[in-house]
Write an enzyme that holds these catalytic residues in place. Structure first.
Site, PDB file in Angstrom:
ATOM      1  N   HIS A 154     -10.623   1.768  -6.351  1.00 17.88           N
ATOM      2  CA  HIS A 154      -9.697   2.494  -7.230  1.00 17.88           C
ATOM      3  C   HIS A 154      -8.828   1.496  -7.977  1.00 17.88           C
ATOM      4  CE1 HIS A 154      -7.190   1.844  -3.656  1.00 17.88           C
ATOM      5  NE2 HIS A 154      -6.121   2.011  -4.411  1.00 17.88           N
ATOM      6  N   HIS A 177       0.842  -1.195   0.000  1.00 19.39           N
ATOM      7  CA  HIS A 177       0.000   0.000   0.000  1.00 19.39           C
ATOM      8  C   HIS A 177       0.877   1.245   0.000  1.00 19.39           C
ATOM      9  CE1 HIS A 177      -3.217   2.822   0.907  1.00 19.39           C
ATOM     10  NE2 HIS A 177      -2.505   3.268   1.921  1.00 19.39           N
TER      11      HIS A 177
HETATM   12 ZN   LIG Z   1      -3.745   0.531  -1.174  1.00 16.75          ZN
END
Ligand SMILES: [Zn+2]
Length: 277
Positions: free
Chosen positions: A116, A60
């Site tokens: 997303h 992330h």
């Molecule tokens: Zn992420």
């Protein structure tokens, strides 16, 4: 048996809003603990299912989210960005299975937490060989080309549906249900950690019988940006062609090359980003 875990943050239980996943956000430090707990549950299940080596790829943002002091000592951790292969860096043909933890649905999915595709402000859609893919699809195709099947994916109910559409054989764990893009109905953490552990054990135990999905030869990637100027910026990359006002296409010899090209095309587009227009 070697298992590769790619861990994202948006699909972790307890995560609902942008403030939970941004480094400066009010919920971020707590989110790091939730993420580490879920990864630990999957590591534990993987070893119970027969894994002898587990590599965790923190995936992330700048990839410094997992709290290493709390991580299961049996696993190796890939931490930090500036990598060739982004969320699956280090995954090669020596692995027997891929597990995606804390993943999220692709951009534009309704009833999905923080949907997303790599970058919500610049990327509207990504497709490989004519099929729209999210982060799950892109990373799982990269693995499949190396002969590594996607064993399991975890996140909200939209991510689970996206995983099943990619490959119906994939085991999924739904840790929360999206009530809106920034509102999650979260199951009890102890319950989801048990589900993650048990499903990882089952998925890893069955890894030898699993086959990776077919991967197109010489795949073409199409990137639809959120602004025309972003597509203009991406056109500076040699080999790109304009598909329409906001879409740029480029081909590569394989998924490995396409994965690296994706970051270059995204980056060249992002140079021309304007926050107002
Ligand atoms: Zn992420």
């Amino acid at each position: 048996m070697k298992i590769f875990i790619s861990a994202d943050l948006e699909g972790i239980n307890g995560i609902a809003a942008p403030e939970d996943v941004e480094e400066v956000g009010a919920g971020y430090q707590q989110a790091r603990i939730f993420m580490t707990e879920e990864v630990n549950a999957v590591i534990d299940g993987a070893f119970a299912g027969g894994a002898t080596e587990v590599v965790v790829c923190d995936s992330h943002n700048i990839s410094q989210n997992i709290k290493m002091e709390l991580l299961d000592e049996r696993a190796q951790l890939l931490r930090g960005d500036t990598r060739r292969n982004s969320m699956v860096h280090g995954l090669d043909a020596s692995f027997d299975g891929l597990i995606l933890v804390g993943y999220h649905a692709k951009f534009g999915t309704q009833h999905a937490i923080l949907d997303h595709t790599f970058n919500p402000t610049t990327i509207r859609d990504l497709s490989v060989a004519g099929v729209s893919v999210g982060e799950l699809g892109m990373n799982a195709l990269f693995a499949a080309e190396k002969g590594v099947p996607l064993l399991m994916a975890t996140g909200d109910q939209a991510l689970s549906a996206e995983a099943k559409a990619f490959d119906p054989e994939v085991e999924t764990v739904i840790v929360k249900y999206a009530e809106g893009r920034f509102c999650a109905n979260c199951l009890p953490r102890t319950t989801t950690q048990r589900m993650l552990r048990d499903t990882a054990e089952k998925a890893v135990r069955a890894a030898k019988e699993r086959k990776p999905v077919a991967v197109p030869a010489n795949p073409e990637m199409k990137v639809t940006f959120q602004q025309v100027n972003l597509a203009d910026g991406a056109m500076r990359v040699p080999g790109t062609k304009r598909i329409d006002s906001m879409t740029v296409g480029i081909g590569a010899e394989n998924m490995d090359a396409l994965m690296a090209l994706r970051q270059i095309v995204f980056g060249a587009g992002s140079d021309f980003y304007n926050p107002l227009f």
